[in-house]
Write a protein that holds these residues in place. Structure first.
Motif, short mmCIF file in Angstrom:
data_model
loop_
_atom_site.label_atom_id
_atom_site.label_comp_id
_atom_site.label_asym_id
_atom_site.label_seq_id
_atom_site.Cartn_x
_atom_site.Cartn_y
_atom_site.Cartn_z
N ILE A 170 0.85 -1.20 0.00
CA ILE A 170 0.00 0.00 0.00
C ILE A 170 0.88 1.25 0.00
O ILE A 170 0.63 2.20 -0.74
N SER A 171 1.91 1.23 0.83
CA SER A 171 2.80 2.37 0.94
C SER A 171 3.43 2.70 -0.43
O SER A 171 3.46 3.87 -0.84
N ALA A 172 3.88 1.68 -1.13
CA ALA A 172 4.48 1.90 -2.45
C ALA A 172 3.44 2.35 -3.47
O ALA A 172 3.72 3.20 -4.33
N ALA A 173 2.21 1.81 -3.36
CA ALA A 173 1.14 2.19 -4.29
C ALA A 173 0.78 3.67 -4.10
O ALA A 173 0.53 4.40 -5.07
N ILE A 174 0.75 4.10 -2.85
CA ILE A 174 0.44 5.51 -2.56
C ILE A 174 1.53 6.42 -3.15
O ILE A 174 1.23 7.47 -3.72
N LYS A 175 2.78 5.98 -3.05
CA LYS A 175 3.88 6.77 -3.63
C LYS A 175 3.68 6.91 -5.14
O LYS A 175 3.82 8.00 -5.69
N GLU A 176 3.33 5.80 -5.78
CA GLU A 176 3.08 5.84 -7.23
C GLU A 176 1.92 6.78 -7.56
O GLU A 176 1.97 7.53 -8.53
N ALA A 177 0.87 6.72 -6.74
CA ALA A 177 -0.32 7.56 -6.99
C ALA A 177 0.02 9.04 -6.80
O ALA A 177 -0.49 9.89 -7.54
N ASN A 178 0.87 9.33 -5.83
CA ASN A 178 1.28 10.72 -5.62
C ASN A 178 2.15 11.21 -6.77
O ASN A 178 2.03 12.37 -7.20
N GLN A 179 3.01 10.34 -7.28
CA GLN A 179 3.82 10.72 -8.44
C GLN A 179 2.94 10.97 -9.66
O GLN A 179 3.16 11.90 -10.43
N ALA A 180 1.89 10.13 -9.81
CA ALA A 180 0.96 10.31 -10.92
C ALA A 180 0.27 11.66 -10.82
O ALA A 180 0.01 12.34 -11.82
N LYS A 181 -0.04 12.06 -9.58
CA LYS A 181 -0.69 13.35 -9.35
C LYS A 181 0.25 14.49 -9.77
O LYS A 181 -0.17 15.40 -10.51
N GLU A 182 1.49 14.40 -9.34
CA GLU A 182 2.46 15.44 -9.71
C GLU A 182 2.63 15.53 -11.22
O GLU A 182 2.73 16.63 -11.77
N ALA A 183 2.65 14.36 -11.86
CA ALA A 183 2.86 14.34 -13.31
C ALA A 183 1.56 14.52 -14.09
O ALA A 183 1.58 14.65 -15.32
N GLY A 184 0.42 14.54 -13.37
CA GLY A 184 -0.86 14.65 -14.06
C GLY A 184 -1.17 13.45 -14.94
O GLY A 184 -1.82 13.57 -15.98
N GLU A 185 -0.71 12.27 -14.52
CA GLU A 185 -0.88 11.05 -15.34
C GLU A 185 -2.04 10.20 -14.82
O GLU A 185 -2.17 10.01 -13.61
N GLU A 186 -2.79 9.58 -15.74
CA GLU A 186 -3.86 8.67 -15.33
C GLU A 186 -3.32 7.24 -15.25
O GLU A 186 -3.77 6.35 -15.97
N LYS A 187 -2.36 7.04 -14.39
CA LYS A 187 -1.67 5.75 -14.29
C LYS A 187 -2.58 4.67 -13.67
O LYS A 187 -3.35 4.96 -12.77
N VAL A 188 -2.49 3.44 -14.14
CA VAL A 188 -3.23 2.32 -13.55
C VAL A 188 -2.29 1.51 -12.64
O VAL A 188 -1.28 0.99 -13.09
N ILE A 189 -2.65 1.46 -11.36
CA ILE A 189 -1.82 0.79 -10.35
C ILE A 189 -2.56 -0.43 -9.84
O ILE A 189 -3.72 -0.35 -9.46
N LEU A 190 -1.89 -1.56 -9.85
CA LEU A 190 -2.45 -2.78 -9.26
C LEU A 190 -1.55 -3.22 -8.12
O LEU A 190 -0.34 -3.30 -8.30
N PHE A 191 -2.15 -3.45 -6.94
CA PHE A 191 -1.32 -4.07 -5.90
C PHE A 191 -2.06 -5.22 -5.24
O PHE A 191 -3.28 -5.33 -5.34
#
Lengths: 454, 454
Positions: B391-412
């Protein structure tokens, strides 16, 4: 086992009921109204408005058959609803019974029991009414956990008065409520007059559900921004739990099954009402299943209590309710099914029992844990001790079906998991659990505290 | 929140995979073979046959892409599989991220984690081979619980050597294994030579996973009717866990989604391998997602360890495996994610990491519990501390997506619930959790115990 029949019968999110079912639309006799505890006048909405929001009071008194579930509540229901209906293939095999046993599993809710069905609804209506804080009490911890999570979703402060002995014996429950953001106050506390009075007499008092209710109600009544939330007994709570039975009916239809008997454990009565009441219209039409409420022999409200007006708490702060009761001063022995230790019962359940529409059974604790252990070893799910009362009765029905060679269809509600109740299982496995059956004399003495109604 | 996209993406029982996926069919480089710990010769099937059944040894060495799941195992999988895939709408909202976060929830298994996927398979193959008893070790308790339940279904005696300190700190885990019928032996015990040696030096020794493994292996090796079962690290365990990723892929297809990144926590590596490896063929074809293994900074096997042959246990009884390791004498500090304290890692995960096909991250414990608490308060599910690393790593990815404005798909992969880990949450909420980061010097010293390979 069977290739055709699934183990889990699953509905989709779009199949979550859009309306709650209200049994008050269909009862031959409505329950008698609550009375003001001081004046014994019929309690009107204004009496309840001190601690409940208007929408819940309306539901409490409504005779509308269907009550729309708000979108905000449905959105939260999607986190775990529709809950699965299981065919208990492995339990059936172990019992070598021709009966088909189905169970609705409410332990999949994030709070671990059916309690969340009403908690999210109550939190929603309180938030809508401008309330900032909710108080409640908890014994076993199921309701406190559910309300903690529900309040978190609607940004309400949640204050849980937890019976002190439970907060010591069940530290995990306390921690879980705190993770969800609630404040847990061991009761009796010195934050309320009710708590201070108990502590003045006995500083080492370990608490009781009656005292915890008095504390939570007192705090709610004394603050404008604060209401009180109850997880059982009242009509609006029963209404919210109807999603259980509505879903179960639809799921049984998917496999062309209809129950001969519907079983649930019964403490305050809302998990029983939740699964059973949607079958009452069929029952009244002469084609419905038997509806069986299962209570502990150590707290035999329906089977040995009296149908009378009584208080909900020891301090006599709550309205008087017409219900089956063992007397508000009844002190149940320390049985492990903490959720089934209440002296009274839902007025709706009580009225239907009085009218012969539903049945009741009392079961012994050792039988309950024997059934619970068999269930865990066959179906894999560790049941809450409360829910295991229903399992015990279902096994009895399945054994009777075997003797009679009948292909009976049994439905029971598995209201929650027992992950926080392993101390009780430990006691059972090490032979420390004892059965309690009350004599008539004991019950008679306990009933002596019933108030005289003018 | 969305009207069209469900919160839970559900498959039917008929959609449970009929075959496990074996990554060894597709790896550019197969892992190097295990070595006999005494002779350092390549360990053949006969070396393993002392403690494992033939079918599992075959799977361990197989390069077949698909291995059929036996009907008896599928029948048990139906108790909880297919497990749900959730869209984390409420977590996304709290993070205010354009990322779409999905999680596969393995905590719905009766044992509470993904471990049961392999436990029922291992119990089945052992039963089929005529074995009467299985031994194993458990630290956190997840694997011991799963094997206890699995043995119960196949009528095998189950003997769990539980690290003594865990059996004291986690009495609920011990009770649950006993409800399922297992015998739980606090380790070090005086039942084995390995245990007696430790106790002779230190009668108050509180145990370690290394000692518990040695005890379980010794008992299995010394009796004809007894085998040993391991819940992680080995190839056949990774193979059994592939149902996680196979289902998740199918579930994402149902909502027309494909992940940009797949994340799981990594201790022995099988929950990570389970969810990630079915995506490796896409990755090798140049179109797959990033695959991220998340480990604790306090036990940084992949990120700070060495790729070398090492023993699996302290007593040097297990075969030598080529893997990332911190040295078999590595003593991790008392972090709460008991399942992620192993010094080594799956040889399959290690080889793929060495070949640059997967990534690894190390995370701090306070970040893990912060993520776990946010997850509990948004998604409602209390995660196991191990799973919360993902979860911690997924949140980091989601925050990076926010900064980059990307609609990234994350599966954990949410590998299990934390109902038996509330003491750890309690410690976090009361500020008692500390972060540990190892310096290069410490790791170098720890690696000094690595055996010299001739």
């Amino acid at each position: 086992m069977s290739k055709e029949h699934p183990t889990k019968i699953l509905l989709q999110e779009k199949d979550i009921p859009t309306h709650w079912y209200n049994i008050q639309a269909d009862m031959p006799n409505l329950p008698e109204p609550p009375l003001n505890p001081a004046t014994q006048e019929v309690a009107g909405p204004q009496d309840l408005a001190v601690i409940f929001p208007e929408e819940l009071i309306k539901q409490e008194m409504s005779t509308e058959r269907w009550i729309e579930i708000p979108d905000e509540v449905l959105d939260l229901y999607k986190l775990w609803r529709p809950s699965p209906l299981y065919r208990a293939f492995k339990l059936e095999k172990a019992l070598d019974t021709p009966a088909k046993i189905y169970y609705k599993y409410e332990g999949v809710s994030p709070a671990g029991s059916h309690k969340l069905n009403s908690a999210v609804a109550q939190a929603y209506y309180n938030k809508k009414a401008g309330i900032k804080r909710l108080t409640t009490e908890t014994g076993a911890g199921q309701w406190g956990t559910a309300l903690s999570l529900a309040c978190n979703y609607f940004d309400l402060e949640c204050r849980v008065y937890m019976v002190k002995i439970s907060s010591i014996q069940k530290p995990y429950r306390k921690s879980l409520m705190e993770v969800f953001g609630a404040t847990v106050i061991p009761s009796p506390s010195n934050l309320t007059e009710a708590g201070r009075q108990v502590l003045a007499k006995d500083p080492d008092n370990l608490g009781s559900l009656g005292t915890a209710i008095s504390e939570a109600v007192e705090e709610a009544a004394s603050r404008e921004d604060t209401n009180y939330a109850l997880g059982s007994v009242l009509n609006h709570v029963v209404i919210h739990q109807s999603v259980i039975g509505l879903e179960a009916k639809a799921q049984l239809e998917m496999v062309d099954a209809y129950p001969d008997v519907v079983i649930a454990c019964c403490g305050g009565g809302t998990n029983f009402g939740g699964v059973a009441f949607p079958f009452v219209p069929d029952k009244l039409a002469g084609k419905g299943p038997r509806l069986v409420a299962v209570e502990p022999a150590a707290c035999p409200t329906l089977t040995q209590g009296e149908f009378a007006y009584d208080f909900g708490d020891l301090a006599k702060l709550t309205p008087l309710l017409k219900m089956y009761t063992l007397g508000h001063a009844f002190m149940p022995p320390g049985i492990h099914a903490g959720g089934l230790r209440y002296h009274g019962d839902s007025p709706l359940v009580s009225q239907l029992y009085h009218d012969g529409i539903i049945e009741a059974q009392a079961v012994l604790q050792t039988d309950v844990f024997k059934a619970a252990t068999l269930f865990a070893k066959t179906e894999g799910i560790l049941p809450a001790p409360e829910s295991a009362h229903a399992i015990s009765a279902a096994i009895k029905e399945a054994n009777q079906a075997k003797e009679a060679g009948e292909e009976k269809v049994i439905l029971f509600n598995l209201s929650g998991h027992g992950h926080f109740d392993l101390t009780a299982y430990d006691n059972y496995l090490s032979g420390k659990i004892e059965d309690v059956v009350h004599g008539e004399e004991f019950i008679k003495e306990s009933l002596a505290c019933l108030p005289e109604i003018k």
